[in-house]
Scaffold this motif. Structure first.
Motif, PDB file in Angstrom:
ATOM      1  N   HIS A  36      -1.003  11.087  26.459  1.00  0.00           N
ATOM      2  CA  HIS A  36      -0.160  12.032  25.726  1.00  0.00           C
ATOM      3  C   HIS A  36       0.683  12.858  26.691  1.00  0.00           C
ATOM      4  O   HIS A  36       1.878  13.103  26.448  1.00  0.00           O
ATOM      5  CB  HIS A  36      -1.043  12.938  24.857  1.00  0.00           C
ATOM      6  N   HIS A  60       3.718  10.923  27.930  1.00  0.00           N
ATOM      7  CA  HIS A  60       4.791  10.901  26.940  1.00  0.00           C
ATOM      8  C   HIS A  60       5.521  12.243  26.896  1.00  0.00           C
ATOM      9  O   HIS A  60       6.755  12.300  26.770  1.00  0.00           O
ATOM     10  CB  HIS A  60       4.235  10.557  25.553  1.00  0.00           C
ATOM     11  N   GLU A  61       4.775  13.346  27.000  1.00  0.00           N
ATOM     12  CA  GLU A  61       5.373  14.674  26.984  1.00  0.00           C
ATOM     13  C   GLU A  61       6.304  14.860  28.180  1.00  0.00           C
ATOM     14  O   GLU A  61       7.406  15.409  28.064  1.00  0.00           O
ATOM     15  CB  GLU A  61       4.273  15.748  27.003  1.00  0.00           C
ATOM     16  N   GLU A 114       7.818  12.482  29.887  1.00  0.00           N
ATOM     17  CA  GLU A 114       8.998  11.627  29.707  1.00  0.00           C
ATOM     18  C   GLU A 114      10.000  12.279  28.753  1.00  0.00           C
ATOM     19  O   GLU A 114      11.209  12.325  29.026  1.00  0.00           O
ATOM     20  CB  GLU A 114       8.584  10.259  29.173  1.00  0.00           C
ATOM     21  N   ASN A 115       9.510  12.800  27.621  1.00  0.00           N
ATOM     22  CA  ASN A 115      10.401  13.428  26.643  1.00  0.00           C
ATOM     23  C   ASN A 115      11.110  14.640  27.235  1.00  0.00           C
ATOM     24  O   ASN A 115      12.298  14.871  26.975  1.00  0.00           O
ATOM     25  CB  ASN A 115       9.612  13.830  25.393  1.00  0.00           C
ATOM     26  N   LYS A 116      10.384  15.412  28.042  1.00  0.00           N
ATOM     27  CA  LYS A 116      10.983  16.599  28.659  1.00  0.00           C
ATOM     28  C   LYS A 116      12.086  16.201  29.642  1.00  0.00           C
ATOM     29  O   LYS A 116      13.149  16.822  29.699  1.00  0.00           O
ATOM     30  CB  LYS A 116       9.904  17.414  29.370  1.00  0.00           C
ATOM     31  N   VAL A 169      13.868  13.491  29.521  1.00  0.00           N
ATOM     32  CA  VAL A 169      15.008  13.018  28.725  1.00  0.00           C
ATOM     33  C   VAL A 169      15.814  14.191  28.200  1.00  0.00           C
ATOM     34  O   VAL A 169      17.052  14.220  28.278  1.00  0.00           O
ATOM     35  CB  VAL A 169      14.521  12.126  27.564  1.00  0.00           C
ATOM     36  N   ASP A 170      15.103  15.222  27.670  1.00  0.00           N
ATOM     37  CA  ASP A 170      15.786  16.399  27.120  1.00  0.00           C
ATOM     38  C   ASP A 170      16.600  17.132  28.179  1.00  0.00           C
ATOM     39  O   ASP A 170      17.662  17.696  27.893  1.00  0.00           O
ATOM     40  CB  ASP A 170      14.762  17.352  26.500  1.00  0.00           C
ATOM     41  N   GLU A 171      16.081  17.165  29.400  1.00  0.00           N
ATOM     42  CA  GLU A 171      16.767  17.878  30.484  1.00  0.00           C
ATOM     43  C   GLU A 171      17.814  17.019  31.172  1.00  0.00           C
ATOM     44  O   GLU A 171      18.453  17.451  32.133  1.00  0.00           O
ATOM     45  CB  GLU A 171      15.741  18.380  31.509  1.00  0.00           C
ATOM     46  N   GLN A 203      17.397   8.042  27.986  1.00  0.00           N
ATOM     47  CA  GLN A 203      16.465   7.531  26.975  1.00  0.00           C
ATOM     48  C   GLN A 203      16.488   6.014  27.006  1.00  0.00           C
ATOM     49  O   GLN A 203      17.523   5.393  26.736  1.00  0.00           O
ATOM     50  CB  GLN A 203      16.871   8.019  25.582  1.00  0.00           C
ATOM     51  N   GLN A 213      16.358   2.369  25.853  1.00  0.00           N
ATOM     52  CA  GLN A 213      16.523   1.687  24.562  1.00  0.00           C
ATOM     53  C   GLN A 213      15.655   0.432  24.536  1.00  0.00           C
ATOM     54  O   GLN A 213      16.140  -0.690  24.526  1.00  0.00           O
ATOM     55  CB  GLN A 213      17.994   1.339  24.346  1.00  0.00           C
ATOM     56  N   LYS A 262       8.615  -1.798  26.260  1.00  0.00           N
ATOM     57  CA  LYS A 262       8.610  -0.409  26.712  1.00  0.00           C
ATOM     58  C   LYS A 262       7.450  -0.145  27.646  1.00  0.00           C
ATOM     59  O   LYS A 262       7.581   0.576  28.639  1.00  0.00           O
ATOM     60  CB  LYS A 262       8.529   0.531  25.500  1.00  0.00           C
TER      61      LYS A 262
END
Length: 369
Positions: free
Chosen positions: A61, A64-65, A67-69, A71-73, A78, A80, A86
C-alpha cells in the motif's frame, strides 16, 4: 481439554486477558502437557505469519501511495499500463530500490531472529535456571576435586592446583580433543580445565563461543592428553520424537552422575524452537552434558531447568552443534580447524549399563575461574 478450548485460552494468554492466577495455571499446563505446549508453539507461529502478511500488505500500500504522490507532483508520468504489464513495469522501474529494501529487511529479520531466539531461552519464566555450578572455594567437595586431579600420573612440573570457580560438563565431538559445552559455562572463565572420569585433568582453551546458541567449542591443549581414534556415539541431525527414552551424564558433583528420562516437548523454555523440554533429573553442574537416546545418538545438550516444576529440564537440540562447527570454521583465520563429528554406532543394541560404561570415558567435567 479440547483443542478449541486450548486455542481460546491461548488467545487470552497472548492478549493479556488472563488473570495472574490463570496465567500461572496455563504455564504449568504447558510444562506438563506436551500436546498443549506444541499447540502453543504452532499458534504463536500462526500469529507471527499473520503479522508478517499484514506488514507485507501495508508495504505494498505504501508503494502505491508513493507512486501516486510522485505522479501528482509531476516527478513521474502516469504509466498507461494495465494488468500484469503494470507489475512488470513497476518491477523494472523500482527493482533497484526494492532490492535495497529487501536486503535491509532481511538483515533486520536475521538480527531480530537471533535476539528473539536467545531471549526466548531464558525469558517468560522467572524460574529458569542455567545449570552451571558456582563453587565456593572453601567447599570440601572442591578440596576432593583438587586432590583427585593431582594424585594421578601427572608430572611433578604440572602439579599446580587449578583455581576452580565454576563447574559444568562437556563431551568430545572429535577424538583429537575437541569438546562442546554451553557458552554460559565458560564465557567468564579466564582459564579452563577439563577432567575425565579417571580424575585426570587437562588444560583447555575456548576456540569458539556463540552466546545466541549458548554453545562453545573447547580444545584440549595438554600434551598428556591421549587422543581417541573412535567415539562410539553419533550426533543426531534431525528432530527426535516425543516420548523418546533418553539418558544424560554430567558433573553436578565431583564424579560423573547418570540420569534418565524422556523427551517431553519439541520446544524449550517459552516456546524456544532450538531446544527440547525433557523430563529428567538435573542440577547445577549438568550444563553442557550430552542427552543420549537408546540408539547411542546425542540428541541434545543440557542447558537449564525450571526450578518450580519437578524434572522440567531444557536441552539445546544437537543439530545446533553442526551450525556451531560451521561458524567456528568460518571464524578460524588460520584455516586449520578440522573437526570430524563422530558417526559411531558402538552404543546401539547395548543395554543401558553397557552404554553408560562406554560413554562416560568421553564426558568431562569443565572447571575454571
Amino acid at each position: 481439554m479440547e483443542d478449541l478450548q486450548i486455542l481460546e485460552n491461548l488467545e487470552r494468554y497472548v492478549s493479556g486477558e488472563m488473570t495472574q492466577q490463570e496465567k500461572i495455571a496455563f504455564e504449568e499446563l504447558r510444562k506438563t502437557d506436551p500436546h498443549v505446549d506444541q499447540l502453543a508453539v504452532e499458534h504463536a507461529y500462526f500469529l507471527h505469519e499473520l503479522d508478517r502478511y499484514s506488514a507485507l500488505k501495508n508495504y505494498r500500500h505504501s508503494l502505491h501511495e508513493v507512486e501516486n504522490k510522485m505522479v501528482d507532483e509531476g516527478l513521474i508520468a502516469q504509466p498507461q499500463i494495465k494488468g500484469t504489464e503494470k507489475v512488470v513495469y513497476l518491477w523494472k522501474r523500482y527493482r533497484r530500490y526494492i532490492a535495497v529494501a529487501a536486503c535491509i529487511a532481511a538483515l533486520i529479520s536475521f538480527i531480530s531472529t537471533g535476539i528473539v531466539v536467545n531471549y526466548a531461552k531464558t525469558s517468560g519464566n522467572q524460574n529458569y535456571e542455567l545449570l552451571v555450578n558456582k563453587i565456593n572455594q572453601t567447599n570440601n567437595e572442591i578440596s576432593k576435586l583438587k586432590r583427585s586431579t593431582l594424585i594421578n600420573n601427572v608430572p611433578a612440573a604440572r602439579r599446580t592446583e587449578p583455581t576452580v570457580g565454576y563447574r559444568g560438563t562437556g563431551f568430545l565431538i572429535d577424538g583429537k580433543g575437541y569438546l562442546v559445552t554451553n557458552a554460559h559455562v565458560v564465557e567468564t572463565m579466564r582459564s579452563v580445565y577439563v577432567e575425565n572420569n579417571k580424575g585426570e585433568y587437562f588444560s583447555a582453551t575456548t576456540i569458539y563461543l556463540d552466546k545466541n546458541s549458548d554453545l562453545a567449542v573447547l580444545k584440549i591443549k595438554d600434551s598428556s592428553f591421549k587422543t581417541y581414534t573412535y567415539l562410539p556415539y553419533s550426533i543426531k541431525k534431525t528432530t527426535s520424537e516425543l516420548g523418546e527414552q533418553i539418558f544424560t551424564l554430567g558433573f553436578p558433583k565431583s564424579e560423573v552422575v547418570y540420569g534418565e528420562g524422556y523427551l517431553s516437548a519439541n520446544s524449550g523454555n517459552n516456546g524456544d524452537s532450538t531446544a527440547y523440554q525433557l523430563s529428567i533429573p538435573a542440577n547445577p553442574g549438568n550444563s553442557g552434558g550430552p542427552v543420549v537416546n537408546s540408539n547411542g545418538e546425542v540428541i541434545g545438550i543440557i542447558t537449564g531447568k525450571d526450578t518450580k516444576a519437578d524434572g522440567v529440564v531444557y536441552a539445546i537440540k544437537s543439530k545446533n552443534i553442526f551450525n556451531l562447527i560451521d561458524e567456528a570454521k568460518q571464524a578460524d583465520t588460520t584455516n586449520n580447524l578440522k573437526i570430524k563429528v563422530p558417526t559411531g554406532n558402538g552404543l546401539r543394541g547395548l543395554n543401558r549399563v553397557q552404554q553408560v560404561k562406554k560413554m562416560e570415558d568421553f564426558v568431562f567435567m569443565v572447571v575454571g575461574n
